[in-house]
Design a protein around this motif. Structure first.
Motif, PDB file in Angstrom:
ATOM      1  N   ALA A   1       0.826  -1.210   0.000  1.00  0.00           N
ATOM      2  CA  ALA A   1       0.000   0.000   0.000  1.00  0.00           C
ATOM      3  C   ALA A   1       0.856   1.255   0.000  1.00  0.00           C
ATOM      4  CB  ALA A   1      -0.924  -0.010   1.220  1.00  0.00           C
ATOM      5  N   ALA A   2       1.951   1.232   0.757  1.00  0.00           N
ATOM      6  CA  ALA A   2       2.834   2.400   0.802  1.00  0.00           C
ATOM      7  C   ALA A   2       3.438   2.682  -0.573  1.00  0.00           C
ATOM      8  CB  ALA A   2       3.944   2.170   1.833  1.00  0.00           C
ATOM      9  N   VAL A   3       3.782   1.614  -1.293  1.00  0.00           N
ATOM     10  CA  VAL A   3       4.398   1.781  -2.610  1.00  0.00           C
ATOM     11  C   VAL A   3       3.391   2.303  -3.631  1.00  0.00           C
ATOM     12  CG1 VAL A   3       5.491   0.555  -4.526  1.00  0.00           C
ATOM     13  CG2 VAL A   3       6.158   0.023  -2.175  1.00  0.00           C
ATOM     14  N   THR A   4       2.146   1.843  -3.540  1.00  0.00           N
ATOM     15  CA  THR A   4       1.151   2.157  -4.575  1.00  0.00           C
ATOM     16  C   THR A   4       0.187   3.274  -4.182  1.00  0.00           C
ATOM     17  OG1 THR A   4      -0.327   0.407  -3.750  1.00  0.00           O
ATOM     18  CG2 THR A   4       1.230  -0.194  -5.486  1.00  0.00           C
ATOM     19  N   THR A   5       0.435   3.970  -3.078  1.00  0.00           N
ATOM     20  CA  THR A   5      -0.471   5.041  -2.645  1.00  0.00           C
ATOM     21  C   THR A   5      -0.711   6.112  -3.720  1.00  0.00           C
ATOM     22  OG1 THR A   5      -0.069   4.756  -0.283  1.00  0.00           O
ATOM     23  CG2 THR A   5      -0.752   6.937  -0.979  1.00  0.00           C
ATOM     24  N   PRO A   6       0.306   6.557  -4.483  1.00  0.00           N
ATOM     25  CA  PRO A   6       0.015   7.554  -5.525  1.00  0.00           C
ATOM     26  C   PRO A   6      -1.049   7.094  -6.520  1.00  0.00           C
ATOM     27  CG  PRO A   6       2.377   7.412  -5.158  1.00  0.00           C
ATOM     28  CD  PRO A   6       1.755   6.288  -4.389  1.00  0.00           C
ATOM     29  N   LEU A   7      -1.039   5.812  -6.871  1.00  0.00           N
ATOM     30  CA  LEU A   7      -2.050   5.290  -7.777  1.00  0.00           C
ATOM     31  C   LEU A   7      -3.428   5.299  -7.124  1.00  0.00           C
ATOM     32  CD1 LEU A   7      -0.084   2.241  -9.257  1.00  0.00           C
ATOM     33  CD2 LEU A   7      -0.495   4.458 -10.328  1.00  0.00           C
TER      34      LEU A   7
ATOM     35  N   ALA B   1       5.331  15.075  -3.318  1.00  0.00           N
ATOM     36  CA  ALA B   1       4.863  14.427  -2.091  1.00  0.00           C
ATOM     37  C   ALA B   1       3.348  14.314  -2.051  1.00  0.00           C
ATOM     38  CB  ALA B   1       5.347  15.200  -0.863  1.00  0.00           C
ATOM     39  N   GLY B   2       2.640  15.032  -2.949  1.00  0.00           N
ATOM     40  CA  GLY B   2       1.186  14.976  -2.963  1.00  0.00           C
ATOM     41  C   GLY B   2       0.650  13.597  -3.271  1.00  0.00           C
TER      42      GLY B   2
END
Length: 258
Positions: A194-200, A235-236
């Motif tokens: 989840a941390a890796v794919t949060t931007p998606l 960072a957004g």
């Protein structure tokens, strides 16, 4: 390897999905409001954190059951020796196939749920009716591609890591992991993915919440991310409205079961 029982997969996946979704629903509401373009406070803040729960409750069982059934069936279909180096690939393909099928049910439920979460004063059925009236069936599937593009990389990270951690733990203690141990492995794997794919996930939320006819609503993941990066910087993608975007929230019900 025996062919998985269809009834067991459907019931186990469905019950686990409903339980997880309802227990974690307040956190999901907070995450959605943090990722909303209008900002956390304007989206409702901490008020009405169960807004949209009927949509989640209705879609949760068939969504989780569809994923669980597809995942187990594809694993059986692609059966390889447990010592084979292709085992992680099998888990990746099974999880990806499961996500594509489950998203057919998940996306309409997710669209209604997320719009209810940022419009706590509106009833879930009213939001559902408005979507059908203004956008038709395709409105319920807005964000399908972005959801699949988010879920597949998530699963490609999460499930092989989950299976590896379970195998490692089983080897260390010389017997198959218990359910709670499987859940611990799943929590770690899910949090990391989840941390890796949060931007998606942020892009998916922006597309689903965008007003009909806007550039975001008709755009793709890259254009949605570009808008986030323009307004909030790089960072957004991991932060919304100046606050963390709950990257470790996503937790698949399959991870609760051996």
């Amino acid at each position: 390897m025996d062919k998985p029982g269809l009834t067991a997969s459907l019931v186990a996946g469905g019950v686990a999905g409903v339980s997880v979704d309802l227990i974690l629903f307040p956190l999901d509401t907070i995450k959605t409001r943090l990722q909303s373009p209008q900002g956390f406070n304007k989206a409702g803040g901490f008020r009405g954190i169960y807004a949209g729960v009927p949509s989640a409750a209705i879609g949760s069982f068939p969504n989780a059951a569809a994923f669980f059934l597809t995942y187990e069936y594809v694993k059986w279909f692609l059966h390889t020796d447990s010592a084979s180096c292709f085992v992680p690939v099998k888990h990746m393909l099974a999880a990806s196939a499961g996500e594509v099928v489950a998203c057919l049910i998940r996306v309409p439920s997710e669209v209604v749920k997320q719009r209810a979460q940022v419009s706590a004063s509106s009833r879930t059925f009213q939001i559902f009716s408005n979507i059908l009236y203004e956008e038709g069936i395709q409105g319920l599937y807005r964000g399908y591609k972005s959801t699949v593009l988010r879920e597949i990389p998530f699963s490609l990270i999460q499930f092989p890591l989950w299976e590896y951690l379970k195998a490692l733990w089983s080897w260390r203690q010389d017997h198959v992991v218990d359910s709670w141990q499987s859940a611990v492995c799943g929590a770690f794997a899910g949090g990391f993915a989840a941390a890796v794919t949060t931007p998606l996930d942020v892009a998916k939320t922006r597309i689903m919440l965008a007003k009909a006819g806007s550039s975001t609503a008709s755009g793709n993941v890259l254009s949605a991310l570009h808008g986030v990066w323009q307004s909030q910087g790089l960072a957004g993608g991991w932060r919304a409205d100046g606050r963390p975007a709950c990257p470790g929230l996503h937790f698949h019900p399959l991870l609760l079961i051996n």
